[in-house]
Write a protein that holds these residues in place. Structure first.
Motif, PDB file in Angstrom:
ATOM      1  N   SER A  80       0.860  -1.107   0.037  1.00  0.00           N
ATOM      2  CA  SER A  80      -0.084  -0.046   0.076  1.00  0.00           C
ATOM      3  C   SER A  80       0.904   1.102   0.011  1.00  0.00           C
ATOM      4  N   ARG A  81       0.475   2.499   0.075  1.00  0.00           N
ATOM      5  CA  ARG A  81       1.110   3.597   0.171  1.00  0.00           C
ATOM      6  C   ARG A  81       1.943   3.403   1.391  1.00  0.00           C
ATOM      7  N   TRP A  82       1.749   2.880   2.533  1.00  0.00           N
ATOM      8  CA  TRP A  82       2.262   2.979   3.692  1.00  0.00           C
ATOM      9  C   TRP A  82       3.190   1.924   3.889  1.00  0.00           C
ATOM     10  N   VAL A  83       2.983   0.730   3.128  1.00  0.00           N
ATOM     11  CA  VAL A  83       3.689  -0.621   2.944  1.00  0.00           C
ATOM     12  C   VAL A  83       4.251  -0.824   1.591  1.00  0.00           C
ATOM     13  N   PRO A  84       5.061   0.129   0.957  1.00  0.00           N
ATOM     14  CA  PRO A  84       4.908  -0.039  -0.567  1.00  0.00           C
ATOM     15  C   PRO A  84       5.724  -1.236  -1.241  1.00  0.00           C
ATOM     16  N   SER A  85       5.595  -2.292  -0.789  1.00  0.00           N
ATOM     17  CA  SER A  85       6.207  -3.542  -1.167  1.00  0.00           C
ATOM     18  C   SER A  85       6.150  -3.669  -2.939  1.00  0.00           C
ATOM     19  N   VAL A  86       4.751  -3.106  -3.318  1.00  0.00           N
ATOM     20  CA  VAL A  86       4.618  -3.376  -4.718  1.00  0.00           C
ATOM     21  C   VAL A  86       5.662  -2.454  -5.561  1.00  0.00           C
ATOM     22  N   VAL A  87       5.878  -0.971  -5.242  1.00  0.00           N
ATOM     23  CA  VAL A  87       6.750  -0.191  -5.743  1.00  0.00           C
ATOM     24  C   VAL A  87       8.181  -0.627  -5.511  1.00  0.00           C
ATOM     25  N   LEU A  88       8.557  -1.249  -4.372  1.00  0.00           N
ATOM     26  CA  LEU A  88      10.047  -1.693  -4.237  1.00  0.00           C
ATOM     27  C   LEU A  88      10.315  -2.804  -5.170  1.00  0.00           C
ATOM     28  N   GLN A  89       9.263  -3.679  -4.980  1.00  0.00           N
ATOM     29  CA  GLN A  89       9.594  -5.124  -5.935  1.00  0.00           C
ATOM     30  C   GLN A  89       9.805  -4.637  -7.492  1.00  0.00           C
ATOM     31  N   GLN A  90       9.002  -3.640  -7.747  1.00  0.00           N
ATOM     32  CA  GLN A  90       9.301  -3.257  -9.114  1.00  0.00           C
ATOM     33  C   GLN A  90      10.548  -2.815  -9.266  1.00  0.00           C
ATOM     34  N   PHE A  92      13.350  -3.271  -7.563  1.00  0.00           N
ATOM     35  CA  PHE A  92      14.175  -4.299  -7.614  1.00  0.00           C
ATOM     36  C   PHE A  92      14.209  -5.143  -9.178  1.00  0.00           C
ATOM     37  N   ILE A  93      13.185  -5.164  -9.696  1.00  0.00           N
ATOM     38  CA  ILE A  93      13.030  -5.824 -10.911  1.00  0.00           C
ATOM     39  C   ILE A  93      13.576  -4.999 -11.821  1.00  0.00           C
ATOM     40  N   ASP A  94      13.372  -3.832 -12.103  1.00  0.00           N
ATOM     41  CA  ASP A  94      13.835  -2.747 -12.884  1.00  0.00           C
ATOM     42  C   ASP A  94      15.351  -2.533 -12.833  1.00  0.00           C
ATOM     43  N   GLU A  95      15.895  -2.643 -11.688  1.00  0.00           N
ATOM     44  CA  GLU A  95      17.194  -2.377 -11.491  1.00  0.00           C
ATOM     45  C   GLU A  95      17.982  -3.741 -11.725  1.00  0.00           C
ATOM     46  N   GLN A  96      17.354  -5.034 -11.685  1.00  0.00           N
ATOM     47  CA  GLN A  96      18.028  -6.100 -11.766  1.00  0.00           C
ATOM     48  C   GLN A  96      18.734  -6.346 -10.715  1.00  0.00           C
ATOM     49  N   ALA A  97      18.177  -5.994  -9.525  1.00  0.00           N
ATOM     50  CA  ALA A  97      18.989  -6.258  -8.161  1.00  0.00           C
ATOM     51  C   ALA A  97      19.226  -7.348  -7.784  1.00  0.00           C
ATOM     52  N   ARG A 136      25.319 -11.503  -0.745  1.00  0.00           N
ATOM     53  CA  ARG A 136      26.676 -12.352  -0.883  1.00  0.00           C
ATOM     54  C   ARG A 136      26.941 -12.275  -2.471  1.00  0.00           C
ATOM     55  N   CYS A 137      25.804 -11.989  -3.217  1.00  0.00           N
ATOM     56  CA  CYS A 137      26.187 -12.036  -4.778  1.00  0.00           C
ATOM     57  C   CYS A 137      26.742 -10.657  -5.180  1.00  0.00           C
ATOM     58  N   GLY A 138      26.944  -9.443  -4.583  1.00  0.00           N
ATOM     59  CA  GLY A 138      27.528  -8.621  -4.731  1.00  0.00           C
ATOM     60  C   GLY A 138      26.614  -7.318  -5.589  1.00  0.00           C
ATOM     61  N   THR A 139      25.337  -7.526  -5.450  1.00  0.00           N
ATOM     62  CA  THR A 139      24.562  -6.569  -6.167  1.00  0.00           C
ATOM     63  C   THR A 139      24.227  -5.468  -5.314  1.00  0.00           C
ATOM     64  N   HIS A 140      24.942  -5.136  -4.378  1.00  0.00           N
ATOM     65  CA  HIS A 140      24.613  -3.812  -3.340  1.00  0.00           C
ATOM     66  C   HIS A 140      24.418  -2.731  -4.244  1.00  0.00           C
ATOM     67  N   LEU A 141      25.032  -2.478  -5.130  1.00  0.00           N
ATOM     68  CA  LEU A 141      25.002  -0.996  -5.942  1.00  0.00           C
ATOM     69  C   LEU A 141      23.619  -1.176  -6.665  1.00  0.00           C
ATOM     70  N   ARG A 142      23.363  -2.264  -7.081  1.00  0.00           N
ATOM     71  CA  ARG A 142      22.001  -2.468  -7.761  1.00  0.00           C
ATOM     72  C   ARG A 142      20.725  -2.157  -6.768  1.00  0.00           C
ATOM     73  N   ILE A 143      20.839  -2.700  -5.481  1.00  0.00           N
ATOM     74  CA  ILE A 143      20.091  -2.726  -4.399  1.00  0.00           C
ATOM     75  C   ILE A 143      19.690  -1.256  -3.821  1.00  0.00           C
ATOM     76  N   LEU A 144      20.889  -0.523  -3.909  1.00  0.00           N
ATOM     77  CA  LEU A 144      20.854   0.698  -3.553  1.00  0.00           C
ATOM     78  C   LEU A 144      20.051   1.593  -4.588  1.00  0.00           C
ATOM     79  N   ARG A 145      20.553   1.184  -5.758  1.00  0.00           N
ATOM     80  CA  ARG A 145      19.808   2.012  -6.911  1.00  0.00           C
ATOM     81  C   ARG A 145      18.199   1.667  -7.006  1.00  0.00           C
ATOM     82  N   ALA A 146      18.002   0.539  -6.542  1.00  0.00           N
ATOM     83  CA  ALA A 146      16.657   0.265  -6.640  1.00  0.00           C
ATOM     84  C   ALA A 146      15.781   0.915  -5.448  1.00  0.00           C
TER      85      ALA A 146
END
Length: 163
Positions: A80-90, A92-97, A136-146
């Motif tokens: 939801s707007r206050w639990v924005p998991s849908v926005v976050l998940q998208q 993470f997908i968009d940034e290939q995190a 452990r896979c080293g995608t920290h920069l992608r995660i931060l971008r996401a």
């Protein structure tokens, strides 16, 4: 064995377990919520991160007896707007995190807590907030971008009052 009454993802649950059973085990074994992962069992990786009330918690360290009446949220909780998991998940997908994806549920829950406490975080605040969780896979920069991408999307959404 002791009976515990938990509120998880907005639903009541009654379980019978030993008082020192980690919340992670209750979520995975008793409630069949497998989003939070067992990574290290020592609170050092964050793969097991869930939210208890509005705080990110490493569920491998939290005995179920310490949860009490506080609300527990996992990555399986609806967005939801206050639990924005849908926005976050998208984001993470968009940034290939995600590479292996093992840490991602914990990352999403930590970022959700960030947005609830700091709706418009700076890049430095995002880095500081996400620091306890390891990839452990080293995608920290992608995660931060996401997380940055999600923050930017959420900043554009109109804020509505909670009902």
């Amino acid at each position: 064995m002791t009976t515990f009454h938990l509120q998880v993802n907005g639903k009541p649950h009654t379980i019978d377990v030993d008082a020192d059973t980690p919340l992670l085990y209750v979520l995975r074994n008793d409630l069949k919520l497998n989003g939070a992962k067992f990574g290290c069992g020592l609170g050092q990786c964050g793969s097991c991160t869930v939210m208890v009330d509005k705080a990110p918690v490493m569920s491998c360290l939290l005995p179920v007896s310490m949860v009490g009446a506080r609300a527990v949220r996992t990555v399986e909780s609806p967005g939801s707007r206050w639990v924005p998991s849908v926005v976050l998940q998208q984001a993470f997908i968009d940034e290939q995190a995600a590479q292996c994806g093992y840490c991602i549920a914990g990352m999403i829950m930590r970022a959700t807590a960030l947005f609830e406490q700091l709706p418009s975080p700076t890049d430095a605040q995002i880095r500081d907030w996400m620091q306890p969780n390891l990839c452990r896979c080293g995608t920290h920069l992608r995660i931060l971008r996401a997380v940055r991408r999600a923050a930017d999307v959420l900043a554009l959404q109109p804020v509505r009052k909670k009902r």
